[in-house]
Design an enzyme around this catalytic site. Sequence first.
Site, PDB file in Angstrom:
ATOM      1  N   SER A 174       0.650  -1.294  -0.009  1.00 14.58           N
ATOM      2  CA  SER A 174      -0.176   0.121  -0.151  1.00 14.58           C
ATOM      3  C   SER A 174       0.952   1.287  -0.019  1.00 14.58           C
ATOM      4  O   SER A 174       0.436   2.337   0.098  1.00 14.58           O
ATOM      5  CB  SER A 174      -1.012   0.205   0.951  1.00 14.58           C
ATOM      6  OG  SER A 174      -0.088   0.374   2.423  1.00 14.58           O
ATOM      7  N   LYS A 177       2.311   4.195   7.087  1.00 16.96           N
ATOM      8  CA  LYS A 177       1.305   5.418   6.340  1.00 16.96           C
ATOM      9  C   LYS A 177       1.952   6.566   6.325  1.00 16.96           C
ATOM     10  O   LYS A 177       3.102   7.103   6.889  1.00 16.96           O
ATOM     11  CB  LYS A 177       0.219   5.559   6.897  1.00 16.96           C
ATOM     12  CG  LYS A 177      -0.804   4.063   6.956  1.00 16.96           C
ATOM     13  CD  LYS A 177      -1.333   3.663   5.584  1.00 16.96           C
ATOM     14  CE  LYS A 177      -2.025   2.297   5.543  1.00 16.96           C
ATOM     15  NZ  LYS A 177      -1.876   1.382   4.521  1.00 16.96           N
TER      16      LYS A 177
END
Lengths: 425, 146
Positions: B66, B103
Amino acid sequence: MIGLVDCNNFYVSCERVFQPRLEGLPVGVMSNNDGCVIARSNELKALGVEMGTPAFELQQWVNQGRIHLLSSNYELYGDMSARVREVLEEFSAGVEPYSIDEMFVRFDGFDAAATLALARTLYRNVRQFTGIPVCVGVAPTRTLAKLANRAAKKLPEYQGVCVMHADGDDTRRLLERTALGDVWGVGRRLVERLAIQGIETAWDLRKADPKAIRRRFSVTLERTVRELQGTPCIELNDAAEPRQRIMTSRSFGRLTGEPGELQDAIRQHAQRGAEKLRQQDSHARAVLVFLKTNRHRPDLPQYSPSAVVELPEPTDDSRPILAAAQQGLEAIYRRGFRFMKAGVMLLDLVDANREQLSLLDTPEREAQRERDHKLMAALDELNGKMGKGTVRLGVPRQNAAWHLRCAHRTPRFTTRWQEILRARS
Amino acid sequence: MRDPEIRHPHPAPPYRALPHPLGTIRAGISGFPSPAEDYVGRTLDLNERLVKRPAATFFMTVTGDSMVEFGIQDGDTLVVDRSIDARPGHIVVALVDGEVIVKRYEMIGKRPYLCSGNSQYAPIPLANLDCQVWGVVRSVIHEYAV
């Protein structure tokens, strides 16, 4: 002023840094070799689980998922302890390790406001940089710093940081609330003898006449009285040993990087430590070895490493202790540095008489244990009669028989590439 | 199970294998130039380049895809520094519901989000979420099969 920085439930905290899901749950760390609880989270303490509880007694709770037991991971704890020390070094005037999870910090030359600010900085930075929560107690003497640290831990109003001055209402109130047994270096027997004199709290002891205390009791207790009054007179070397560890260390006469000299020093310290262990009828579970360069010589490269090696079983036998210390030294030694100090700490002590025998014990092993015990007693007797160091051990044989039962050791997150934490992206 | 190598002093160095001249750590505080800068012919040390504060630096392995648009791929090694306060734009390691994730921390219209580097994943709004920053990613190490 001197500060005492103490890591909260250190082993459990180390595990939680890398396993955040354990936050807030009852967690215990067990020793690998004798399967006893050696560290507890607050939640586990609240369930009434005592230090030293054998793991099998808790198995049912583990199966029900009510509590979490982890096998000890000394390699990780040793590394995290070194990190905590390094952060303290960076933000203070000097650090003296007192045990794997407690360190004295020098607060030289700060006024009251600056002292409090620095104490808060240490509290915040150690927690942020390493993930380990700590409490900080600062006071004019080590004995008071110990008490300040205890207050910081136990009394929520301090929020983990307590600066105690020699005089004042706060100090008085704290000392009045402190039982004698919680004063550094005052053992149970002394508490009883002092109670007869009508001395029951730390405040009572502080008000006592030091000279009379020396006459009736000892110079050591006189020092404690003076320290409670705010006059520093206990250096780290003549301080009472904490119940949980034994330390032997010394500065070299000159800086040295010679492997042979370092080995000799570590060997001496390990043997001296083992002797102390036998004198007080304890067994150790792990050995911490440390080296220090001279931080006041910025012209020289600096390196102050430490490592922890677990013992195959809790023991007071010089030979495995020596072997572990050597192993620790080999793990941290680097060429190109000149060291000022070396030392050995014995960790996680357990009462020798209370020790559980392993279920795997055979009559042969028991006989061996008996022989070992006699050998060590003979060694101590000779050294006691003929002078220290009359009989010394050489370099230990490489002991291949260290097989550990270790069902749940957590990954060594900071010292092995194959075991570092995974972050999901 | 414990591997047998623990029983022998292993050659694997501790997290600080090579000399870290104190100067590089303290230079920012004292303002003095690092004494190490005068060393002649010292081997270049990647630790010095990538690890600014050893006591606060941890390595992690990335799993998942991701974050590929930020140059972070499955199997890469992250160098994570806990001594940095996270600001918008930083790549962070965060704890969300007890899980460790990587992230990018961003503000979208005054609201904080954890964003992925992959259009298949929507930004995670931090409002009403139990989330803590574990550390800030200083660098990522990608090793090619050779």
